[in-house]
Design a protein around this motif. Sequence first.
Motif, PDB file in Angstrom:
ATOM      1  N   PRO A  26     -10.823  -4.989   1.850  1.00  0.00           N
ATOM      2  CA  PRO A  26      -9.716  -3.906   2.056  1.00  0.00           C
ATOM      3  C   PRO A  26      -9.818  -3.417   3.483  1.00  0.00           C
ATOM      4  O   PRO A  26      -8.579  -2.966   4.123  1.00  0.00           O
ATOM      5  N   TYR A  27     -11.102  -3.287   4.222  1.00  0.00           N
ATOM      6  CA  TYR A  27     -11.306  -2.912   5.582  1.00  0.00           C
ATOM      7  C   TYR A  27     -10.419  -3.906   6.400  1.00  0.00           C
ATOM      8  O   TYR A  27      -9.565  -3.404   7.376  1.00  0.00           O
ATOM      9  N   SER A  28     -10.643  -5.128   5.953  1.00  0.00           N
ATOM     10  CA  SER A  28      -9.862  -5.957   7.193  1.00  0.00           C
ATOM     11  C   SER A  28      -8.579  -6.621   6.772  1.00  0.00           C
ATOM     12  O   SER A  28      -7.957  -6.840   7.772  1.00  0.00           O
ATOM     13  N   HIS A  29      -8.170  -6.445   5.610  1.00  0.00           N
ATOM     14  CA  HIS A  29      -6.879  -6.814   5.179  1.00  0.00           C
ATOM     15  C   HIS A  29      -5.879  -6.089   4.592  1.00  0.00           C
ATOM     16  O   HIS A  29      -5.103  -6.064   4.318  1.00  0.00           O
ATOM     17  N   GLY A  30      -6.541  -4.888   4.175  1.00  0.00           N
ATOM     18  CA  GLY A  30      -5.678  -3.690   3.669  1.00  0.00           C
ATOM     19  C   GLY A  30      -5.486  -3.936   2.158  1.00  0.00           C
ATOM     20  O   GLY A  30      -6.348  -4.589   1.390  1.00  0.00           O
ATOM     21  N   LEU A  31      -4.638  -3.410   1.716  1.00  0.00           N
ATOM     22  CA  LEU A  31      -4.259  -3.372   0.274  1.00  0.00           C
ATOM     23  C   LEU A  31      -3.881  -4.771  -0.162  1.00  0.00           C
ATOM     24  O   LEU A  31      -3.000  -5.389   0.578  1.00  0.00           O
ATOM     25  N   PRO A  32      -4.337  -5.332  -1.172  1.00  0.00           N
ATOM     26  CA  PRO A  32      -3.995  -6.765  -1.742  1.00  0.00           C
ATOM     27  C   PRO A  32      -2.602  -6.671  -2.360  1.00  0.00           C
ATOM     28  O   PRO A  32      -2.101  -5.787  -3.054  1.00  0.00           O
ATOM     29  N   SER A  33      -1.904  -7.889  -2.059  1.00  0.00           N
ATOM     30  CA  SER A  33      -0.382  -7.928  -2.567  1.00  0.00           C
ATOM     31  C   SER A  33      -0.429  -8.920  -3.659  1.00  0.00           C
ATOM     32  O   SER A  33      -1.534  -9.531  -4.022  1.00  0.00           O
ATOM     33  N   VAL A  34       0.566  -8.898  -4.510  1.00  0.00           N
ATOM     34  CA  VAL A  34       0.788  -9.872  -5.440  1.00  0.00           C
ATOM     35  C   VAL A  34       0.719 -11.416  -5.024  1.00  0.00           C
ATOM     36  O   VAL A  34       0.116 -12.196  -5.788  1.00  0.00           O
ATOM     37  N   ALA A  91      -9.690   6.515   0.791  1.00  0.00           N
ATOM     38  CA  ALA A  91      -8.677   5.871   1.082  1.00  0.00           C
ATOM     39  C   ALA A  91      -8.748   4.629   1.989  1.00  0.00           C
ATOM     40  O   ALA A  91      -8.386   3.421   1.521  1.00  0.00           O
ATOM     41  N   PHE A  92      -9.778   4.762   2.947  1.00  0.00           N
ATOM     42  CA  PHE A  92      -9.760   3.500   3.669  1.00  0.00           C
ATOM     43  C   PHE A  92     -10.702   2.485   3.129  1.00  0.00           C
ATOM     44  O   PHE A  92     -10.312   1.199   3.225  1.00  0.00           O
ATOM     45  N   GLU A  93     -11.506   2.895   2.333  1.00  0.00           N
ATOM     46  CA  GLU A  93     -12.306   1.776   1.369  1.00  0.00           C
ATOM     47  C   GLU A  93     -11.456   0.991   0.581  1.00  0.00           C
ATOM     48  O   GLU A  93     -11.654  -0.008   0.354  1.00  0.00           O
ATOM     49  N   LEU A  94     -10.499   1.593   0.134  1.00  0.00           N
ATOM     50  CA  LEU A  94      -9.622   0.891  -0.783  1.00  0.00           C
ATOM     51  C   LEU A  94      -8.299   0.168  -0.169  1.00  0.00           C
ATOM     52  O   LEU A  94      -7.702  -0.607  -0.884  1.00  0.00           O
ATOM     53  N   GLY A  95      -8.201   0.292   0.977  1.00  0.00           N
ATOM     54  CA  GLY A  95      -7.356  -0.358   1.779  1.00  0.00           C
ATOM     55  C   GLY A  95      -6.159   0.213   2.393  1.00  0.00           C
ATOM     56  O   GLY A  95      -5.311  -0.429   3.012  1.00  0.00           O
ATOM     57  N   PHE A  96      -6.163   1.673   2.281  1.00  0.00           N
ATOM     58  CA  PHE A  96      -4.997   2.407   2.640  1.00  0.00           C
ATOM     59  C   PHE A  96      -5.117   2.567   4.107  1.00  0.00           C
ATOM     60  O   PHE A  96      -6.293   2.921   4.764  1.00  0.00           O
ATOM     61  N   LYS A  97      -3.957   2.464   4.895  1.00  0.00           N
ATOM     62  CA  LYS A  97      -4.083   2.625   6.252  1.00  0.00           C
ATOM     63  C   LYS A  97      -3.808   3.929   6.626  1.00  0.00           C
ATOM     64  O   LYS A  97      -4.280   4.343   7.671  1.00  0.00           O
ATOM     65  N   TYR A  98      -3.057   4.667   5.703  1.00  0.00           N
ATOM     66  CA  TYR A  98      -2.902   6.175   6.010  1.00  0.00           C
ATOM     67  C   TYR A  98      -3.335   6.866   4.678  1.00  0.00           C
ATOM     68  O   TYR A  98      -2.712   6.805   3.528  1.00  0.00           O
ATOM     69  N   PRO A  99      -4.407   7.671   4.873  1.00  0.00           N
ATOM     70  CA  PRO A  99      -4.720   8.594   3.663  1.00  0.00           C
ATOM     71  C   PRO A  99      -3.806   9.354   2.912  1.00  0.00           C
ATOM     72  O   PRO A  99      -3.806   9.408   1.459  1.00  0.00           O
TER      73      PRO A  99
END
Length: 298
Positions: free
Chosen positions: A207-215, A268-276
Motif C-alpha cells: 500500500p505504501y509503494s503501490h497505493g490502493l489495489p485495483s481490480v 489512510a497512508f497504511e491502507l494506500g490512500f494518497k490523500y487522507p
Amino acid sequence: MSDQLTFDSIKAYNDFNNHPTLHPLVSVLDFSKAEPRHGHHMSFGIYAIFLKEVKCGDLAYGKNNYDYQEGTLVFVGPGQVVDVSNKTDIYKPAGRGLTFHPDLILGTPLARQIDEYGFFSYHLSEALHLSPEEQQTILDLMSKIENELKRPVDKHSKKLITSNIGLFLDYCERFYDRQFITREHVNSGILSRFEELMNGYFNSEKPYSHGLPSVAYFADELHLSANYFGDLIKKETGKSAQDYIQSKLIEIAKDKIFGSEKSVKEIAFELGFKYPQHFSRLFKKRVGYTPQEYRQLN
C-alpha cells in the motif's frame, strides 16, 4: 516464427479463409473452406467469434496458452492480437465463425450494448464451453444471420442482422452465466485465493509503494482477465470486484481505528490512500460515520 497478419476488414478475413464476402461489414464463415495452414500471429480490427468443431491447435493471448478443444466458443474484439499455433507443421481449420465490423452497428441499439458483453476482452483460456444443446442454438443463430446475408439488401437488412447478432450475444451471456454456476468448485477456489491476496496485500508494504489495489491487479495475480474476474466475483458474491475490495479495505480500517492509537492520517497512508480526506470520505460513505466519529462511538 509465425507470419503476422492484420484483419481490419471483413473481406480481408474472408479472403484469408477462402470464403466469399456477401456483405462488407459482416460474415458467417465455414472454416472447412480454408486451406491447410501454418500458425499465424493475427491482429484484429473487427469483432470475431469462433466455434471450433474439432481440436485444431493452441491459441495464445498475452502470456497464456489455451488448448482449443471441440465445442468451445472464443471471442475476439477490435485491438486484440492472437497467436494460432499447432503441434504439427500444418493444420486444417474446421468449425464456424461470425465476424462483424464496428461500423456495422453504428446507430443501432447494439452499439449501445456492445460494451456490456465483457467476454470480448476475456482471455482465450476463459472460452465458453458449450453443451451440445447450446452449440446447436449457436449454429441456428449463425444460420439465421447467414440466410439474411444471402437475401437482397433492403431497408430491413441492417436492423435484422444487428438484432440477430444481439440475440446471439445475449445467448452467449446466458451460457456464460451457466458456466459460472457449473464451474462453482473452480470459482470458489478463485474467491478464497482472492481473499488471501487481499490480506497479503494490506499486510505488506505494497500500500505504501503501490497505493490502493485495483481490480486489474488481483485479476492479473489470478491469471484472469479483468472482465472475467469481475464477472465471476459479481456472480459469486452479488458484489462488483471493486465493491468487494472496498469492503475488505473498510473491514481492515475499522480494526485499525478501533484497535490502535494511530491517527486517521496514518491509517489512510497504511491502507494506500494518497490523500487522507479520500479515505475519510469513503469511510463515511460506507459506514455512515467519519473515522474519528467511529472511534469515538466505539
